[in-house]
Write an enzyme that holds these catalytic residues in place. Structure first.
Site, mmCIF file in Angstrom:
data_model
loop_
_atom_site.group_PDB
_atom_site.id
_atom_site.type_symbol
_atom_site.label_atom_id
_atom_site.label_comp_id
_atom_site.label_asym_id
_atom_site.label_seq_id
_atom_site.Cartn_x
_atom_site.Cartn_y
_atom_site.Cartn_z
ATOM 1 N N HIS A 1 33.292 43.437 39.305
ATOM 2 C CA HIS A 1 33.527 44.143 40.572
ATOM 3 C C HIS A 1 32.483 43.764 41.634
ATOM 4 C CE1 HIS A 1 36.117 46.767 38.170
ATOM 5 N NE2 HIS A 1 36.505 47.391 39.265
ATOM 6 N N GLU B 1 36.521 50.121 43.612
ATOM 7 C CA GLU B 1 37.856 50.605 43.257
ATOM 8 C C GLU B 1 38.480 51.418 44.393
ATOM 9 O OE1 GLU B 1 40.017 50.261 40.568
ATOM 10 O OE2 GLU B 1 38.701 48.669 39.853
ATOM 11 N N ASP C 1 41.026 43.418 33.165
ATOM 12 C CA ASP C 1 39.804 44.089 33.611
ATOM 13 C C ASP C 1 40.081 45.590 33.636
ATOM 14 O OD1 ASP C 1 37.174 44.426 34.764
ATOM 15 O OD2 ASP C 1 38.131 44.744 36.701
ATOM 16 N N SER C 2 39.014 46.373 33.801
ATOM 17 C CA SER C 2 39.195 47.817 33.941
ATOM 18 C C SER C 2 39.872 48.143 35.276
ATOM 19 C CB SER C 2 37.831 48.506 33.900
ATOM 20 O OG SER C 2 37.075 48.125 35.033
ATOM 21 N N CYS D 1 35.990 41.208 32.344
ATOM 22 C CA CYS D 1 35.274 42.467 32.481
ATOM 23 C C CYS D 1 34.047 42.350 31.575
ATOM 24 C CB CYS D 1 36.180 43.611 32.023
ATOM 25 S SG CYS D 1 35.357 45.203 31.902
ATOM 26 N N CYS E 1 28.963 42.271 36.465
ATOM 27 C CA CYS E 1 30.141 43.123 36.506
ATOM 28 C C CYS E 1 31.077 42.432 37.482
ATOM 29 C CB CYS E 1 29.782 44.518 37.008
ATOM 30 S SG CYS E 1 31.233 45.528 37.383
#
Ligand code: DGL
Length: 271
Positions: free
Chosen positions: A185, A151, A9-10, A72, A183
């Site tokens: 996240h 994040e 993932d990012s 992701c 997403c």
């Protein structure tokens, strides 16, 4: 020899998929890469996301994984087909599983999708949903402010509440009865998202269905882990390992060891 499932993932978003893999497939080992030093991917140019994804896959291949999971949505939308053409092990994305889960959940056929700018602009979700059910009505919305909050480990803060409330305004009053968290996240913000949209909107994360797809593929290939030995997971990130570790502890409920990776600014092989 034991082979791990590689997840990328990012940043920390893929942990939402990793957690579900650990729950559904507790014997499997995971090797995870979070590109926290270069997140968010959402506003980046597509060729950059493609290059970063290739670079991470290259990195993960050194561990000889049995499968790659692009956990992701942004990288799935941009790079899934390319990566599939480059490697000879199965590559799983998160958009098709998320779409299947939403089609299963909706009663009215009105489905909301939230994601990064790149994911929404790609049109990957409407394409995937309509391929399954051409009668589905899809309402898409980019929510660029949410990934940085996760994040920064601020998903329980007042600022998170305000950002979610502000981001979701266009969906209030829309007839959707389910919302895809497009997403990885966003599951960190699911309690807030659910509170803003109310009980009539089911919240769909792709993690569940993605783990099921992984399980099905490994089963068909006769590659489900059988050894019974305790799995040893490995985590790598390109940013601050301390923040990654703290988020992982909160999300996975276990202390993990994270190894930092510093990208060399050299050209990638084949790029
Ligand atoms: N978690 C990722 C996604 O699912 C990436 C978010 C980002 O880096 O912008 O889209």
């Amino acid at each position: 020899m034991r082979q791990a499932i590689a997840i990328l993932d990012s940043g920390v978003g893929g942990l939402t998929v990793a957690k579900e893999v650990m729950r559904q497939l507790p014997q499997e080992e995971i090797v995870y890469f979070g590109d926290t030093g270069r997140a968010p991917y959402g506003p980046r140019a597509a060729d950059e996301v493609l290059r970063f994804t290739e670079q991470i896959v290259d990195y993960l291949l050194q561990f000889n994984p049995k499968m790659i999971v692009i956990a992701c949505n942004t990288a799935t939308a941009i790079a899934l087909h390319h990566i599939r053409s480059q490697v000879d092990i199965p590559v799983v994305g998160v958009i098709q599983p998320g779409s299947r889960a939403a089609i299963k959940a909706t009663k009215t056929g009105f489905i909301g999708v939230i994601g990064t700018e790149n994911t929404i602009a790609s049109g990957a979700y409407p394409r995937s949903l309509l391929a399954i059910n051409p009668n589905a009505r899809v309402v898409s919305l980019a929510c660029p402010s949410l990934v940085p909050i996760v994040e920064k480990r601020m998903y329980r803060s007042e600022e998170a509440g305000q950002a979610v409330w502000k981001s979701l305004q266009p969906l209030l009053g829309s007839p959707i009865d389910c919302l895809i968290l497009g997403c990885t996240h966003y599951p960190f913000l699911a309690p807030i998202i659910s509170k803003v949209l109310g009980p009539r909107v089911a919240i769909i994360s792709s993690a569940d269905e993605t783990a099921r797809e992984i399980s099905t593929i490994l089963h068909h290939r006769g590659q489900l882990e059988q050894s019974g030995a305790v799995p040893v997971h490995r985590f790598f990130c390109s940013g601050d390992p301390g923040t990654f570790q703290a988020i992982a502890l909160e999300w996975l409920g276990e202390q993990i060891k994270v190894s930092p990776v510093f990208w060399q600014m050299t050209r990638l092989s084949g790029s």
